[in-house]
Design a protein around this motif. Structure first.
Motif: not given
Ligand code: SF4
Length: 319
Positions: A107-111, A141-146, A179-182
């Motif tokens: 599962t994506d760790p930055y969902q 996910s670009d949330l990884v940049l957080r 559909p809901r990925a960056p």
């Protein structure tokens, strides 16, 4: 009667619901999970069960079947596992540091759930205070940049690489498949920023889908964009469709790629895997593309600044 993980899921308290997605917390026996022999890493960490990105080809939907749910619940019922730092430290103390650990294989760790639960961050904080591990993290996910500063600290102490999965640069196609990925351009931007921050970063075009994303031109454009963004390696493996994934992917093809649907059914109803000839052709194609853009197929080994034999420093206060 529900037993085991199915019972734990049914008893999980609903924490929040946003539109169609519901979030829960679920107990877990351990944070580290051992892989089957033959994998490039020995252990996996998946902070969540279910993944809101809802990729049509996702093979991990079976994890919701284990909980006696429909495979389509995989993207709408998200379970956060405990990520207690002390538990992870205890488990790490029992394993060999040379055995690779991959974060985010099922599962994506930055969902989106990560914005609220922060379980991936908690796990990375543990590795940012240890050294000598071989770690990989894979995300769309670009949330990884957080967590850029944290990731840099992990990479200063451990052999660490981050992989961004980008199956296509075509935004419309990406929206259909994932559909809901960056968006792909946001993922590429993440590659650039991770690379600029000195992290080892790769791009993974998996799963490569026959007659959808497998042309040399399509993969070549992706590899060029990955190289321009600063990726150091480029993966590449074909689609496989377990029965749980077929339940979502076949209706998806019927709707969006009706001409391809009979061919996919004929191929995958016999086996979850594509034939040897196709795999060989694709392997050679991906290798040509890697050669063209100077890519390796896997991360480069490097010696982190604070490898265990050397003097240790810390960015974060020890608990
Ligand atoms: S991001 Fe990965 S885990 Fe999440 S739905 Fe897509 S393929 Fe599955």
């Amino acid at each position: 009667m529900l037993v085991g993980i199915a019972r734990m899921a049914s008893e999980s308290e609903l924490l929040e619901a946003k539109s169609r997605v519901h979030y829960f917390e679920i107990a877990a026996r351990s944070i580290l999970n051992r892989t089957k022999p033959g994998m490039p890493f020995r252990w996996t960490i998946n902070p969540y069960r279910g993944c809101e990105f809802g990729c049509k080809y996702c093979y991990a939907r079976y994890t919701h079947e284990f909980m006696e749910m429909d495979v389509r619940d995989f993207e709408d019922k998200i379970y956060a596992k405990p990520a207690a730092a002390h538990l992870l430290r205890q488990e790490l103390a029992r394993i060999d540091r040379s055995e690779g650990i991959a974060i985010g294989t099922a599962t994506d760790p930055y969902q989106p759930a990560e914005r609220w639960f922060g379980r991936t961050r908690t796990i990375l904080e543990v590795f940012a205070r240890q050294s000598g591990w071989h770690l990989g993290l894979i995300t769309k996910s670009d949330l990884v940049l957080r967590d850029l500063d944290l990731l840099r600290e992990v990479a200063r102490r451990n052999v660490f690489h981050v992989v961004l999965t980008i199956t296509t640069l075509n935004e419309k196609l990406a929206r259909l498949l994932e559909p809901r990925a960056p968006r792909p351009d946001l993922r590429l931007k993440a590659v650039t920023q991770l690379s600029d921050a000195g992290l080892m970063v790769g791009v993974n075009p998996n799963p490569i889908m026959p007659l959808i994303t497998d042309s040399e031109a399509h993969l070549g454009r992706l590899a060029k964009a990955a190289r321009d963004a600063g990726a150091q390696y480029f993966g590449g493996g074909p689609l496989f469709l377990m029965p749980c994934a077929q339940k979502v992917f076949f209706p998806f093809l019927d709707e969006h790629f009706p001409a391809l649907a009979p061919h996919y059914r004929a191929q995958f109803e016999k086996s979850a895997y594509l034939g040897k000839d196709y795999k060989e052709t694709l392997r050679a194609r991906v290798q040509r593309i890697r050669d063209r853009y100077g890519f390796r197929s896997s991360p480069v080994e490097y010696r982190p600044e604070l490898w265990p034999t050397e003097e240790q420093g810390t960015l974060f206060p020890l608990q």
